[in-house]
Design an enzyme around this catalytic site. Structure first.
Site, PDB file in Angstrom:
ATOM      1  CE1 TYR A  18      -1.067  -4.638  12.088  1.00 41.05           C
ATOM      2  CE2 TYR A  18      -3.230  -5.355  12.107  1.00 41.05           C
ATOM      3  CZ  TYR A  18      -2.315  -4.574  11.574  1.00 41.05           C
ATOM      4  OH  TYR A  18      -2.373  -3.977  10.248  1.00 41.05           O
TER       5      TYR A  18
ATOM      6  CB  ILE B 112      -0.988  -0.058   1.338  1.00 39.81           C
ATOM      7  CG1 ILE B 112      -2.031  -1.169   0.903  1.00 39.81           C
ATOM      8  CG2 ILE B 112      -1.728   1.183   1.540  1.00 39.81           C
ATOM      9  CD1 ILE B 112      -2.741  -1.361   2.238  1.00 39.81           C
TER      10      ILE B 112
END
Length: 305
Positions: free
Chosen positions: A176, A26
């Site tokens: 995370y 990305i």
């Protein structure tokens, strides 16, 4: 606006954009799109060899693009400070800072400074990097700070202030999720502190996208995510929420962008919501204070009441 795409990015000529983690996925697609619209783009990456390869690929697709490579290891505060010093020496103003780099769900390990790897890299590294470049951003009218979060921020109900480094009961995906929740809380608190300046902070998430983010995940987690693979969209689509947050003239400070379809896993970028925990102002301020203490970076803007 429906189906916002790269074609909707305004001309970026004369603007400087720093994109972390931009040699792949990305981040690469974000940097390439900005360069294609005329921005001067800095690929802030841990591996400068891969960064140089990425720059070459961008310039092959966009001849004449202005692309530079800056070494940046977000898991090392020494590297973060060195990179910020070098960027400050080269740029009096910065128009876009895109905090994109990240690591997802590795076995528990620590950064060079002893922080849990995901919290230290995804949040603390970007917190320090942003703070060290902030004067260059606020000196630039129309500048933006975009931090890439994740729908995984929904995996946790808050920040584990009593065990930030996950020394007890480590769970890779929950750690995370905490780091991605921290990204959002940082964005919302930063936006409040930017009141009265010409700079805004926004956030984005890519949905389920085909990237190398999970390359360090355990085999068990890799297998667990196999059913999601057919839902993944190309990184070119996953980059659109970041690009819209960074360039759409209508963006407001504190907005959060993500895909518009299939529970925000894929589609075109729209404003999306985040959890109640992410909007906890007391927790945001506590996280900010802890982040300053851990990184040694104090922002040159005051807290708001």
């Amino acid at each position: 606006m429906s189906k916002w795409t790269i074609a909707d990015i305004p001309d970026q000529a004369g603007r400087t954009a720093v994109v972390t983690g931009s040699n792949t996925g990305i981040g690469f697609e974000t940097a390439k799109a900005l360069a294609g619209k005329g921005a001067r783009v800095v690929l802030a990456v841990r591996n400068t060899g891969k960064g140089s390869d990425a720059a070459a690929r961008i310039m092959a697709e966009h001849p004449g693009a202005d692309v530079a490579v800056q070494e940046l290891d977000l898991s090392s505060l020494e590297s973060v400070r060195a990179a910020a010093d070098q960027l400050r020496a080269r740029h009096e103003t910065i128009d876009l800072l895109i905090n994109n780099a990240g690591v997802m769900a590795p076995p528990r390990s620590t950064t060079k400074d002893g922080f849990e790897l995901q919290f230290g890299t995804n949040h603390l590294g970007h917190f320090a990097f942003t703070g060290l470049l902030l004067d260059r951003l606020v000196a630039t009218p129309g500048s933006r700070i975009v931090t890439v979060s994740s729908s995984a921020h929904r995996f946790v109900n808050g920040i584990r202030f009593d065990d930030l480094q996950w020394e007890r009961d480590y769970r890779a995906m929950r750690a995370y999720g905490q780091s991605k929740l921290a990204n959002l809380m940082f964005t919302y608190e930063l936006q409040r502190r930017l009141a009265g300046t010409h700079t805004i902070a926004a956030a984005a998430h890519p949905g389920a996208s085909q990237t190398e983010l999970g390359r360090n995940a355990s085999l068990r987690l890799t297998l667990a995510f196999l059913p999601v693979v057919p839902l993944q969209q190309p990184a070119t689509m996953g980059a659109l929420p970041t690009l819209r947050a960074a360039t759409d003239p209508g963006v407001l400070g504190g907005q959060f962008f993500g895909p518009d379809r299939l529970f925000e896993t894929r589609g075109y970028p729209v404003v999306v919501s985040s959890t109640r925990a992410s909007h906890d102002i007391d927790a945001q301020r506590r996280l900010w204070s802890v982040s300053e203490e851990l990184t040694g970076v104090t922002y040159p803007i005051p807290a708001t009441v």
